[in-house]
Design an enzyme around this catalytic site. Structure first.
Site, PDB file in Angstrom:
ATOM      1  N   HIS A   1     -50.145  53.342  13.362  1.00  0.00           N
ATOM      2  CA  HIS A   1     -51.602  53.294  13.259  1.00  0.00           C
ATOM      3  C   HIS A   1     -52.163  52.311  14.279  1.00  0.00           C
ATOM      4  CE1 HIS A   1     -49.993  50.237  10.502  1.00  0.00           C
ATOM      5  NE2 HIS A   1     -51.128  49.570  10.636  1.00  0.00           N
TER       6      HIS A   1
ATOM      7  N   ASP B   1     -60.571  49.889   7.317  1.00  0.00           N
ATOM      8  CA  ASP B   1     -59.490  49.113   6.717  1.00  0.00           C
ATOM      9  C   ASP B   1     -59.998  48.494   5.414  1.00  0.00           C
ATOM     10  OD1 ASP B   1     -57.647  46.832   6.174  1.00  0.00           O
ATOM     11  OD2 ASP B   1     -56.812  47.374   8.115  1.00  0.00           O
TER      12      ASP B   1
ATOM     13  N   CYS C   1     -49.729  58.491   4.562  1.00  0.00           N
ATOM     14  CA  CYS C   1     -49.479  59.912   4.302  1.00  0.00           C
ATOM     15  C   CYS C   1     -50.300  60.381   3.102  1.00  0.00           C
ATOM     16  CB  CYS C   1     -47.991  60.174   4.069  1.00  0.00           C
ATOM     17  SG  CYS C   1     -46.989  60.106   5.578  1.00  0.00           S
TER      18      CYS C   1
ATOM     19  N   ASN D   1     -49.488  47.214  15.897  1.00  0.00           N
ATOM     20  CA  ASN D   1     -48.393  46.344  15.460  1.00  0.00           C
ATOM     21  C   ASN D   1     -47.136  47.197  15.340  1.00  0.00           C
ATOM     22  OD1 ASN D   1     -50.192  44.169  15.192  1.00  0.00           O
ATOM     23  ND2 ASN D   1     -50.723  44.804  13.136  1.00  0.00           N
TER      24      ASN D   1
END
Length: 118
Positions: free
Chosen positions: A102, A33, A10, A89
């Protein structure tokens, strides 16, 4: 203060934390990432907070579809010409660490992938 106030994704969406963005529109943001497990390791995150795939309902269907449809374009733009892997995941036993839905997009030569996959 609620859980979303401390959500790292967020904060990235809000521009409060830096990221190496590769794509952004009204519904999602995609970025590298910070702990890549493959030569290409992107995260695709909806701008609206939902904890996990298990918490999605019909209201998230459109953004989920748009995210999945964007993945091949992002993977190609990142140089994934021989395929890629997409992972979501979900929950603690599914390996989820950050509780904001995500997608992981992983690609590049498999012999260069690192450690345990997300």
């Amino acid at each position: 203060m609620n859980a979303r106030d401390n959500c790292i994704f967020c904060k990235i969406v809000a521009g409060q934390l830096p990221s190496r963005k590769v794509y952004e529109d009204d519904d999602m943001v995609a970025f590298h990432d910070i702990h890549p497990k493959a030569p290409v390791h992107l995260l695709v995150v909806p701008k609206s907070h939902v904890d996990s795939l298990a918490d999605c309902g019909a209201g998230e269907g459109e953004v989920l579809a748009r995210m999945l449809l964007k993945v091949p374009e992002l993977a190609r733009a990142a140089g994934c010409t021989n395929g890629f892997r997409t992972v979501i995941n979900t929950g603690p036993e599914g390996g989820q660490v950050i509780y904001h839905l995500h997608l992981h997009v992983l690609g590049g030569p498999r012999h260069e992938w690192k450690g345990t996959l997300p």
